[in-house]
Design a protein around this motif. Structure first.
Motif, mmCIF file in Angstrom:
data_model
loop_
_atom_site.group_PDB
_atom_site.id
_atom_site.type_symbol
_atom_site.label_atom_id
_atom_site.label_comp_id
_atom_site.label_asym_id
_atom_site.label_seq_id
_atom_site.Cartn_x
_atom_site.Cartn_y
_atom_site.Cartn_z
ATOM 1 N N GLU A 63 0.825 -1.211 0.000
ATOM 2 C CA GLU A 63 0.000 0.000 0.000
ATOM 3 C C GLU A 63 0.866 1.271 0.000
ATOM 4 O O GLU A 63 0.572 2.261 0.663
ATOM 5 N N ASP A 65 1.791 2.876 -3.006
ATOM 6 C CA ASP A 65 1.244 3.751 -4.047
ATOM 7 C C ASP A 65 0.107 2.984 -4.710
ATOM 8 O O ASP A 65 0.242 2.500 -5.838
ATOM 9 N N ALA A 67 -2.697 3.744 -6.014
ATOM 10 C CA ALA A 67 -3.275 4.243 -7.272
ATOM 11 C C ALA A 67 -2.465 3.759 -8.461
ATOM 12 O O ALA A 67 -3.019 3.317 -9.468
ATOM 13 N N ALA A 70 -3.057 -0.064 -8.824
ATOM 14 C CA ALA A 70 -4.392 -0.358 -9.359
ATOM 15 C C ALA A 70 -4.458 -0.043 -10.845
ATOM 16 O O ALA A 70 -5.043 -0.804 -11.630
ATOM 17 N N GLU A 71 -3.834 1.067 -11.247
ATOM 18 C CA GLU A 71 -3.879 1.428 -12.667
ATOM 19 C C GLU A 71 -3.065 0.452 -13.515
ATOM 20 O O GLU A 71 -3.478 0.077 -14.611
ATOM 21 N N ALA A 95 -6.625 -4.647 -6.222
ATOM 22 C CA ALA A 95 -6.940 -3.250 -6.544
ATOM 23 C C ALA A 95 -8.340 -2.883 -6.050
ATOM 24 O O ALA A 95 -8.564 -1.780 -5.531
ATOM 25 N N LEU A 99 -10.311 0.242 -3.349
ATOM 26 C CA LEU A 99 -11.105 1.067 -4.257
ATOM 27 C C LEU A 99 -11.403 2.448 -3.681
ATOM 28 O O LEU A 99 -11.386 3.449 -4.405
ATOM 29 N N LYS A 101 -9.666 4.317 -2.052
ATOM 30 C CA LYS A 101 -8.500 5.206 -2.063
ATOM 31 C C LYS A 101 -8.198 5.725 -3.472
ATOM 32 O O LYS A 101 -7.227 6.460 -3.663
ATOM 33 N N LEU A 102 -9.018 5.328 -4.442
ATOM 34 C CA LEU A 102 -8.768 5.688 -5.836
ATOM 35 C C LEU A 102 -9.727 6.781 -6.293
ATOM 36 O O LEU A 102 -10.843 6.889 -5.795
ATOM 37 N N GLU A 103 -9.274 7.559 -7.273
ATOM 38 C CA GLU A 103 -10.171 8.574 -7.833
ATOM 39 C C GLU A 103 -11.235 7.883 -8.686
ATOM 40 O O GLU A 103 -11.034 6.755 -9.150
ATOM 41 N N LEU A 106 -10.506 5.952 -12.045
ATOM 42 C CA LEU A 106 -9.711 4.741 -11.853
ATOM 43 C C LEU A 106 -10.552 3.651 -11.193
ATOM 44 O O LEU A 106 -10.412 2.468 -11.523
ATOM 45 N N GLN A 107 -11.438 4.024 -10.281
ATOM 46 C CA GLN A 107 -12.372 3.058 -9.711
ATOM 47 C C GLN A 107 -13.171 2.374 -10.822
ATOM 48 O O GLN A 107 -13.340 1.150 -10.837
#
Length: 290
Positions: A63, A65, A67, A70-71, A95, A99, A101-103, A106-107
């Protein structure tokens, strides 16, 4: 080497740089795959897989980075789908666990790629709806088109053909509006499947013709084989068994050419089914056990 870096308090900085490099590479791969031969980019990603795994482990498991991790996992959904379904599912579930924690955009991407990989069930249907809602919230028409495609595919797999038609008919003009020929082609082919399975072979043939009109020399193998699969199934349903065999065999050849493990299996089944219907039982057995 990692221990040395930790001792010198350089590990985090090096891993952040490595993950940034991997993210840039995967973004480029996704963009290029729209026009490049599938096998070339799938092979290139496979070559870089250890580097990709290292970035994913650091970013998602630690955890550090999330984002970026996940990307990376979602951006190469096409690779997981073709070559490494189980591993891709594991990374995308990781990822999904972060979820919140993502914009939003990206979610939506993470949810959409999970829909692509997961077995079709009611949970997949809910994920597809959530992805569509998330893309709509950020006014991302390109994402909306993709989400409608995935939702339509899910509905077909659930046997809800009328709803699939409604969903895909909504998606086609959205894809055309953003000049996404790939998604337009795929939705037209899926509409052909939905109408065929729903019992309207004439409309299925028309939608197939619409999809075939969008085929081009640079059409990705996975999209070309989707059109060929529905072509074979329509031929079979219409009683033209020999054509079904020829088209199914072409579908298999293209899937093998691309090294698309998942679609090779689907194509083997299609060929076996068509050969059996044509009375070529011994040949059908070869493909059935392949």
């Amino acid at each position: 080497a990692a221990e040395k870096l930790r001792e010198n308090n350089e590990f985090q900085a090096v891993m952040r740089l490595h993950t940034s490099f991997v993210l840039t590479f995967t973004r480029h791969a996704r963009a290029q795959l729209k026009d490049a031969a599938d096998a070339a980019w799938l092979d290139r990603i496979e070559t870089e897989l250890e580097s990709i795994r290292t970035a994913l482990k650091w970013s998602l498991r630690g955890e550090d980075d999330v984002a970026a991790g996940a990307e990376i996992a979602a951006t190469i959904g096409f690779f997981w789908d073709s070559r490494s379904w189980d591993e891709g599912t594991r990374w995308l579930l990781a990822a999904r666990s972060v979820l919140n924690k993502l914009e939003p955009r990206l979610q939506a991407l993470v949810l959409a790629e999970l829909v692509r990989l997961q077995p079709t069930n009611e949970e997949t249907f809910e994920l597809a709806k959530r992805s569509l809602e998330a893309y709509r919230e950020v006014n991302d028409d390109l994402g909306v088109a993709t989400a409608l495609e995935y939702l339509g595919q899910t509905l077909i797999n659930l046997g809800r053909y009328g709803e699939a038609v409604e969903c895909l008919e909504e998606g086609v003009p959205v894809a055309r509006r953003v000049a996404d020929a790939v998604t337009t082609l795929r939705m037209l082919a899926l509409l052909a499947f939905a109408h065929l399975y729903g019992g309207d072979i004439d409309v299925a043939r028309q939608r197939l013709a619409d999809a075939r009109a969008l085929l081009a020399p640079n059409t990705r193998v996975r999209d070309h084989t989707l059109v060929l699969r529905v072509d074979a199934e329509i031929a079979f349903a219409g009683g033209d068994v020999e054509r079904a065999v020829i088209v199914a065999q072409r579908t298999l050849a293209l899937s093998e050419q691309a090294g698309d493990v998942r679609r090779i299996g689907t194509s083997q089944y299609l060929v076996a089914h068509a050969l059996a219907a044509a009375g070529r039982i011994s040949e059908a057995r070869v493909h059935a056990v392949a």
